[in-house]
Design a protein around this motif. Sequence first.
Motif, PDB file in Angstrom:
ATOM      1  N   ASP A 461       0.778  -1.122  -0.138  1.00 16.65           N
ATOM      2  CA  ASP A 461      -0.071   0.049   0.003  1.00 16.65           C
ATOM      3  C   ASP A 461       0.782   1.286   0.016  1.00 16.65           C
ATOM      4  OD1 ASP A 461      -2.538  -1.201  -0.258  1.00 16.65           O
ATOM      5  OD2 ASP A 461      -3.022  -0.575   1.875  1.00 16.65           O
ATOM      6  N   GLU A 462       1.952   1.113   0.797  1.00 17.65           N
ATOM      7  CA  GLU A 462       2.576   2.224   1.027  1.00 17.65           C
ATOM      8  C   GLU A 462       3.371   2.601  -0.407  1.00 17.65           C
ATOM      9  OE1 GLU A 462       3.854   5.260   3.344  1.00 17.65           O
ATOM     10  OE2 GLU A 462       2.813   3.487   4.354  1.00 17.65           O
ATOM     11  N   ALA A 463       3.754   1.680  -1.022  1.00 15.94           N
ATOM     12  CA  ALA A 463       4.656   1.484  -2.215  1.00 15.94           C
ATOM     13  C   ALA A 463       3.668   2.179  -3.361  1.00 15.94           C
ATOM     14  CB  ALA A 463       5.093   0.236  -2.644  1.00 15.94           C
ATOM     15  N   CYS A 464       2.527   1.839  -3.487  1.00 10.74           N
ATOM     16  CA  CYS A 464       1.445   2.110  -4.421  1.00 10.74           C
ATOM     17  C   CYS A 464       1.111   3.911  -4.148  1.00 10.74           C
ATOM     18  CB  CYS A 464      -0.010   1.583  -4.456  1.00 10.74           C
ATOM     19  SG  CYS A 464       0.454  -0.359  -4.924  1.00 10.74           S
ATOM     20  N   ALA A 465       0.954   4.081  -2.669  1.00 10.57           N
ATOM     21  CA  ALA A 465       0.704   5.281  -2.614  1.00 10.57           C
ATOM     22  C   ALA A 465       1.666   6.537  -3.017  1.00 10.57           C
ATOM     23  CB  ALA A 465       0.548   5.593  -0.976  1.00 10.57           C
ATOM     24  N   SER A 466       2.860   6.097  -2.889  1.00 10.34           N
ATOM     25  CA  SER A 466       4.094   7.106  -3.363  1.00 10.34           C
ATOM     26  C   SER A 466       4.153   6.677  -5.012  1.00 10.34           C
ATOM     27  CB  SER A 466       5.269   7.000  -2.711  1.00 10.34           C
ATOM     28  OG  SER A 466       5.508   5.916  -1.857  1.00 10.34           O
ATOM     29  N   VAL A 467       3.377   7.124  -5.784  1.00 14.37           N
ATOM     30  CA  VAL A 467       3.470   6.569  -7.185  1.00 14.37           C
ATOM     31  C   VAL A 467       4.828   7.288  -7.764  1.00 14.37           C
ATOM     32  CG1 VAL A 467       2.363   6.623  -9.372  1.00 14.37           C
ATOM     33  CG2 VAL A 467       0.983   7.036  -7.160  1.00 14.37           C
ATOM     34  N   THR A 469       7.801   7.387  -7.213  1.00 11.31           N
ATOM     35  CA  THR A 469       8.971   7.760  -6.565  1.00 11.31           C
ATOM     36  C   THR A 469       9.572   6.197  -6.059  1.00 11.31           C
ATOM     37  OG1 THR A 469       7.608   8.196  -4.466  1.00 11.31           O
ATOM     38  CG2 THR A 469       8.735  10.072  -5.716  1.00 11.31           C
ATOM     39  N   VAL A 470       8.599   5.404  -5.536  1.00 13.90           N
ATOM     40  CA  VAL A 470       9.109   3.917  -5.069  1.00 13.90           C
ATOM     41  C   VAL A 470       9.329   3.001  -6.332  1.00 13.90           C
ATOM     42  CG1 VAL A 470       8.463   2.065  -3.644  1.00 13.90           C
ATOM     43  CG2 VAL A 470       8.143   4.442  -3.078  1.00 13.90           C
ATOM     44  N   THR A 471      10.507   2.568  -6.358  1.00 13.63           N
ATOM     45  CA  THR A 471      10.595   1.566  -7.428  1.00 13.63           C
ATOM     46  C   THR A 471      10.399   0.018  -6.904  1.00 13.63           C
ATOM     47  OG1 THR A 471      13.111   1.491  -6.771  1.00 13.63           O
ATOM     48  CG2 THR A 471      12.341   2.884  -8.496  1.00 13.63           C
ATOM     49  N   ASP A 472      10.604  -0.793  -7.591  1.00 12.91           N
ATOM     50  CA  ASP A 472      10.495  -2.389  -7.257  1.00 12.91           C
ATOM     51  C   ASP A 472      11.449  -2.608  -6.312  1.00 12.91           C
ATOM     52  OD1 ASP A 472       8.635  -2.268  -9.065  1.00 12.91           O
ATOM     53  OD2 ASP A 472       9.501  -3.384 -10.633  1.00 12.91           O
ATOM     54  N   ARG A 473      12.611  -2.286  -6.560  1.00 18.27           N
ATOM     55  CA  ARG A 473      13.805  -2.555  -5.535  1.00 18.27           C
ATOM     56  C   ARG A 473      13.699  -1.841  -4.238  1.00 18.27           C
ATOM     57  NH1 ARG A 473      19.053  -4.466  -6.957  1.00 18.27           N
ATOM     58  NH2 ARG A 473      18.399  -4.546  -9.161  1.00 18.27           N
ATOM     59  N   LEU A 474      13.202  -0.734  -4.378  1.00 15.92           N
ATOM     60  CA  LEU A 474      12.778   0.093  -2.874  1.00 15.92           C
ATOM     61  C   LEU A 474      11.760  -1.020  -2.285  1.00 15.92           C
ATOM     62  CD1 LEU A 474      13.167   3.644  -3.586  1.00 15.92           C
ATOM     63  CD2 LEU A 474      14.526   2.343  -2.089  1.00 15.92           C
ATOM     64  N   PHE A 475      10.761  -1.230  -3.065  1.00 10.65           N
ATOM     65  CA  PHE A 475       9.834  -1.986  -2.377  1.00 10.65           C
ATOM     66  C   PHE A 475      10.284  -3.250  -1.469  1.00 10.65           C
ATOM     67  CE2 PHE A 475       6.414  -5.504  -3.175  1.00 10.65           C
ATOM     68  CZ  PHE A 475       5.846  -5.112  -2.193  1.00 10.65           C
ATOM     69  N   LEU A 476      11.142  -3.933  -2.510  1.00  6.68           N
ATOM     70  CA  LEU A 476      11.748  -5.022  -1.916  1.00  6.68           C
ATOM     71  C   LEU A 476      12.555  -5.271  -0.573  1.00  6.68           C
ATOM     72  CD1 LEU A 476      11.812  -8.097  -2.496  1.00  6.68           C
ATOM     73  CD2 LEU A 476      13.625  -7.827  -3.949  1.00  6.68           C
ATOM     74  N   GLN A 477      13.158  -3.873  -0.637  1.00  2.46           N
ATOM     75  CA  GLN A 477      14.205  -3.713   0.345  1.00  2.46           C
ATOM     76  C   GLN A 477      13.198  -3.475   1.515  1.00  2.46           C
ATOM     77  OE1 GLN A 477      16.593  -0.163  -0.546  1.00  2.46           O
ATOM     78  NE2 GLN A 477      17.834  -1.233  -1.988  1.00  2.46           N
ATOM     79  N   SER A 478      12.243  -2.729   1.340  1.00  4.32           N
ATOM     80  CA  SER A 478      11.277  -2.260   2.544  1.00  4.32           C
ATOM     81  C   SER A 478      10.879  -3.629   3.383  1.00  4.32           C
ATOM     82  CB  SER A 478      10.391  -1.553   2.037  1.00  4.32           C
ATOM     83  OG  SER A 478       9.322  -1.233   3.284  1.00  4.32           O
ATOM     84  N   LEU A 479      10.581  -4.801   2.436  1.00  2.68           N
ATOM     85  CA  LEU A 479       9.998  -6.026   2.723  1.00  2.68           C
ATOM     86  C   LEU A 479      11.048  -6.548   3.381  1.00  2.68           C
ATOM     87  CD1 LEU A 479       8.167  -7.389  -0.231  1.00  2.68           C
ATOM     88  CD2 LEU A 479       7.124  -6.737   1.924  1.00  2.68           C
ATOM     89  N   ASP A 480      12.224  -6.444   3.096  1.00  2.00           N
ATOM     90  CA  ASP A 480      13.574  -7.414   3.697  1.00  2.00           C
ATOM     91  C   ASP A 480      13.955  -6.687   4.914  1.00  2.00           C
ATOM     92  OD1 ASP A 480      13.814  -9.054   1.599  1.00  2.00           O
ATOM     93  OD2 ASP A 480      15.571  -7.807   0.842  1.00  2.00           O
ATOM     94  N   SER A 518       7.735 -14.840  -5.506  1.00  2.00           N
ATOM     95  CA  SER A 518       7.075 -13.775  -6.196  1.00  2.00           C
ATOM     96  C   SER A 518       7.970 -12.831  -6.860  1.00  2.00           C
ATOM     97  CB  SER A 518       5.964 -13.209  -5.428  1.00  2.00           C
ATOM     98  OG  SER A 518       5.000 -14.056  -5.153  1.00  2.00           O
ATOM     99  N   ALA A 519       7.858 -12.365  -7.835  1.00  2.00           N
ATOM    100  CA  ALA A 519       8.566 -11.349  -8.474  1.00  2.00           C
ATOM    101  C   ALA A 519       7.857 -10.138  -8.222  1.00  2.00           C
ATOM    102  CB  ALA A 519       8.708 -11.300  -9.884  1.00  2.00           C
ATOM    103  N   VAL A 520       8.669  -8.978  -7.662  1.00  2.00           N
ATOM    104  CA  VAL A 520       7.679  -7.624  -6.912  1.00  2.00           C
ATOM    105  C   VAL A 520       7.186  -6.930  -8.173  1.00  2.00           C
ATOM    106  CG1 VAL A 520       8.873  -6.942  -4.925  1.00  2.00           C
ATOM    107  CG2 VAL A 520      10.282  -6.697  -6.926  1.00  2.00           C
ATOM    108  N   GLU A 521       8.031  -7.071  -9.541  1.00  2.00           N
ATOM    109  CA  GLU A 521       7.296  -6.296 -10.512  1.00  2.00           C
ATOM    110  C   GLU A 521       6.020  -6.722 -10.891  1.00  2.00           C
ATOM    111  OE1 GLU A 521      10.125  -7.033 -13.544  1.00  2.00           O
ATOM    112  OE2 GLU A 521       9.278  -8.940 -14.169  1.00  2.00           O
TER     113      GLU A 521
END
Length: 1002
Positions: A461-467, A469-480, A518-521
């Motif tokens: 949700d967080e990642a989708c909200a900041s259209v 600016t957040v890349t796939d990689r940043l999303f994965l990092q956040s999960l990690d 799963s692949a983040v993209e």
Amino acid sequence: SLLTGREEEGPEFGKPDFVLLDQVTMEDFMDNLKLRFEKGRIYTYIGEVVVSVNPYRKLPLYGPEMIAKYQGRELYERPPHLYAVADAAHKAMKRRAKDTCIVISGESGAGKTEASKHIMQYIAAITNPSQRAEVERVKDVLLKSTCVLEAFGNAHTNRNHNSSRFGKYMDINFDFKGDPTGGHIHSYLLEKSRVLKQHSGERNFHSFYQLLRGAKDGQLQDLNLQRDPALYTFTQQGAGLSVNSDEANYQAVIQAMKVIGFSSDEMDCVHRILAAILHLGNIQFVETESGLEVAEERLVDHVARLTATPRDLVMRSLLSRTVASGGRELIEKDHSAPEARYARDACAKAIYERLFGWIVGRINEVMEARGRDPRRDGKDTVIGVLDIYGFEIFPDNSFEQFCINYCNEKLQQLFIQLILKQEQEEYQREGITWQNIEYFNNSAIVELVERPHRGVLAILDEACASVGTVTDRLFLQSLDTHHRHHPHYTSRQLCPTDKTMEFGRDFRIKHYAGDVTSAVEGILGKGVCSGTYSTDLTLRSMWPDGQQDITEVTKRPLTAGTLFKNSMVALVENLAAKEPYYVRCIKPNEEKSPGHLDEERCRHQVAYLGLLENVRVRRAGFASRQPYPRFLLRYKMTCEYTWPNHLLGSDKSAVGALLEQHGLKDDVAFGHNKLFIRSPRTLVTLEQSRARLIPIIVLLLQKAWRGTLARRRCRRLKAIYTIMGCFRRHKVRTHLTELQNRFQAARHPPLYGRDMIWPTPPAVLQPFQDTCQGLFRRWRARQLVKNIPPSDMAQIKAKVAAMGALQGLRQDWGCGRAWSRDYLSSTIDNPTAAAPFAQQLKNLKEKDGFRNVLFSSHVRKVNRFNKSRDRALLLTDKHLYKLEPNKQYRVMRAVPLSQVTGLSVTSGQDQLVVLHAKGQDDLVVCLHRTQPKMDNRIGELVGMLAGHFQGVGQDLEVRVSDCIQLNQRGRRRHVSVESKPDQPTPDFRHSRDGFVLLWPSP
Ligand SMILES: Nc1ncnc2c1ncn2[C@@H]1O[C@H](COP(=O)(O)OP(=O)(O)OP(=O)(O)O)[C@@H](O)[C@H]1O
Ligand SMILES: [Mg+2]
């Protein structure tokens, strides 16, 4: 015995219930499963849970005959079957008015959808015995909806040739009689990415192929389509796979849609949308100097026409997008080629999803329970049937797979909650001796996905909200970072040696049923597409949210993940509130081959479904539990100590006494507040003895109630009679008072109340009144008669006799005159010959010895020779004499009165009289020479004669007629009267058949 059903299955088929295993080990479990599977016994129980293994072949287990075998039976009476569970759910709902649900779970291809269809068919078959039209309609729609939903929501996959690509939860509403009155389908997350792209060996949704292969040529032409799936990007992949007959299914779906109530316009629209999606898929973009362009504009025309949308709008939404910049300003921004392709795909996906949602909505509209009022019809109860996509693992898993697996995780948790955890906790709470059973609890995995702030969905949700600016990689990092230490989460970053994951792209969740990478993209993705510009009404109704302001779209709409999570939470809450029945489906092999059971695969499924734990808990546990008061309320009539109310110290000891009497004490355990019943058979024994007693109790209640009603009625009637009595007395009293008042003056002469009016009496007094009036008349007559002097009495009597004899037929009969009878003796009437008459009278008196003269008069007589003569008539109490006046009243004829039979007179004023005597000619005379002239004396003659005859008791026939019949010497003649003004005295004249009296009229 109660065991017959299960004994239908001999021991060679293994144990019908895993609870009966000698030892609960994986080996024994698998042996039993395999043995039964090989013998075609695909269903086995764990208590009330059905374990089902997909046979991949037609078994003779279904159909009306089988349904009849299971209807109304208890679970253990027949071999294990889905029908038995459906019946149990239906029965529980009917008996206890409890909502129930049947949760069907298992991997893709394990047979969930098939199971749900069998269950629906069973419910449809056993309900509505009275054939009510509305219920039939609901059942029709329920059964047909599956066909339509499968066409649009199922697809050929590698795992299952008819795989459900959406979750389905169907509520069926029942009335108090247990007949379906409506239903509602919730669909969950359609795998819409399938519209665009399929794995190799898989197909798009059936609907596309059905349209392309099943529609008539003309229809395809209208849609600008050609009969070849290979020509369309979206269907190309699966074009070669035509496993099931798409043509026939197309017809079946059309038929089903008709039955459900889709109009032909609506079906048309559905087909146009499918065609539009296919055309959309073929649109390609080329970059030219003047910017981005569509390669084949013809396709855009088709899409615009099929969706009834302005062409330039379609074009614009493909080639550019509107974005909000800063404040509320909107900027049109041109797409790059990849952006345009992305927009095209997003649009196709969105349209298909809307179409599917709309179809579900339409079916729901039709199935909605209508016109039901809970106060009148009683509360509806519900059976829910959940058939949701099975757990699945692909080489690369999209956002939908992520959701599907989360959903399965969630349902597994519900199963654990209901079957394993709550159960054991309750035993502890109730103080039942209990050996704790270990099981794998997947709550940590559920937490990992749905936890607020830190869960995968929250981070998404967080990642989708900041259209942007957040890349796939940043999303994965956040999960990690958030889940570094989570036992069920991993990624290449956290586990660098694992080459099955790629750096910066993949993450993995260790689900209860397996690891899913799963692949983040694939998971991050956005897109808007709207059908609100369409002028087609059906199409517009698929976008009920209307024309959204683009500035609002940017206002953080809920992401698909959050929406899905919310719908899952709601679903689980809904299921948890119902009484659950489980069907656990097992897929025997990957090859869809009949008769083969891959032990490795099955063991894996048995393990992750927690079936062994289920058996253990079940074996140690109890089939049913009920608080003591509720138990008593239901079964107290089966025991004399508890019916109607027990006198024991507590409900618990009363329950003990009851079970003691039934000899069931060994099969139960007594908790603090609840009774635990080990085997369902005990419950059924109780149910059966209750069912035997219910009619008697009903009779008792009816008796009491009928008695009450009768007594109430009786009291009312009594009251009514009392009131009626009082009222009648009042009426009578009023009437009598009124009579008294009115007749106060009646005693006074001369009228003696003659003109008084009698008041109308109440009905009861009518006879009384009649009698009274009679009495009154007699009294009044007496008063009148009392005052008459004795000298007048003879005259009065004669008048009365005359009145009686004439019966009102002669009007003028001289009633008002004084009657002096012997007119020939009167010097007034007979001045010249009174003396000779007196002399003759004296002679006759001496000779014949009469006492009274009744009447005497001069008469004109006519004889049978038509000769008229003057004569005199003398009537004594002995004889009728005819005298000759001119010869001193010499007797010419004397007839003894005893011979006289009657006389005839006319109704007029004439003085004609005919005297009839036995054996004699009739004497025809007219009285005359009276003083005054033509005095009316006929009445007097009649009265005197009639009075005399009455006195001696002889009959006298008095006839009144204007044409008098005569008998003279046997000849029949007539005499009538003719008024003649110039006639001096009355006289006779001969006529054709007798005589006419000429009467001088005044
Ligand atoms: N009881 C059965 N008798 C005969 N064949 C069956 C039975 N159950 C399932 N099958 C076969 O297995 C196939 C797959 O079953 P089904 O579609 O019910 O699986 P599913 O569990 O719903 O899978 P998915 O999760 O992919 O929707 C059916 O098309 C049918 O051929
Ligand atoms: Mg299915």
